[in-house]
Scaffold this active site. Sequence first.
Site: not given
Length: 378
Positions: A31-32, A34, A65, A120, A169
């Site tokens: 996590e964090h 990339d 949408s 998330g 992501d």
Amino acid sequence: MKNKVSKEFEKQFGTTGTLYTAPGRFNLIGEHTDYNGGFVFPGAIDKGIYAMIRPNGTDKVKVVSLDLNDSAEFGLNESDAPEQSWARYIFGVCRETLKRGGKVEGFDAVFAGNVPLGAGLSSSAALESCFANAINDLFNDNTIDKFELARIGQSTEHNYCGVNCGIMDQFASVFGRKDHLMRLDCRSMEFEYFPFKPEGHKLVLVDSRVKHELADSPYNKRRASCERVAKRLGIETLRDADMAMLDAVKTDITAEDYFRAKFVIEEKDRVLAVCDALNRGDYETVGRCMYETHDGLSKDYEVSCEELDFLNDVARECGVTGSRIMGGGFGGCTVNLVKDELYDNFIETVTRKFNERYGHKPEIYPVIVSDGARRLED
Ligand code: GLA
């Protein structure tokens, strides 16, 4: 979902189009890392965005949408940015494709999704990847390579949505493969698929349903901290740092920056440890690393919140093998690796205790590792 989207398309535009989908993602560990040139270990999930799209022969995009019961119409020039934030994701994808020399013409679209927002799970990356892939297919004969599709989504976040995110992501949403995780080296962009069937265990997301926006949030500040420390160390990213190097500059940087960088340095090694442990079927090590990540994200990186720490405490009490905050933090889900025989008790306990404490139940999503962005054949 597919039927709902095509029915609405028919209603709005009196015809039919081509169906596309792209998934959200989960991340086992990394996590964090990339945006620090480190490793990540995500997979695509079984929740995504579904869109029906058809070129309309004009230079205008018309999008509906379904979930928001809203529509937007915009041109393809930089000055045509739509008001609504959801539509800016699609506008951004068009613009980033054009900036790269790709072709985009006017189209009609209807979309809907089942990725919970703000959990998330990268609903925005799913939206970007879905449209980037569709534009590649409809206007560019699929000549834009898949990494570029992921970068189109990432640049959309940077330039049109105010989030200085890394590539994880969008990469996971584009490259996802059923029953496989992907270890991505975010510096070289080399990656490897790992078959993922954790014997005797289940992987489950527990969604606190606490939501925090990432734009203008501490997310960009965390990234800035890491970049400051890298600069002080004279390296491009923290990928090239170790604890000895960090300790050598400890007195020249703020305590806050020190702890941010410490977390990143430890986390990048944990990804490799977890990949090795998975190959050996050593789930205890996988789980221990997950707890370490949680503690680092909570105490050093400070992206947790009370609800997420509570979920993590309950997981420990229930004997869950590994549990941690997943994604950017500031709300959303924990990811939990649970032995089959402890699963029912964990779900029952965490639901009850969370509800007693916060007055609402968490959502439970078993992780089903799925395929990435694609056209759906009818
Ligand atoms: C968000 C960002 C990703 C990544 C994670 C944290 O999901 O979009 O690029 O930085 O946070 O790992």
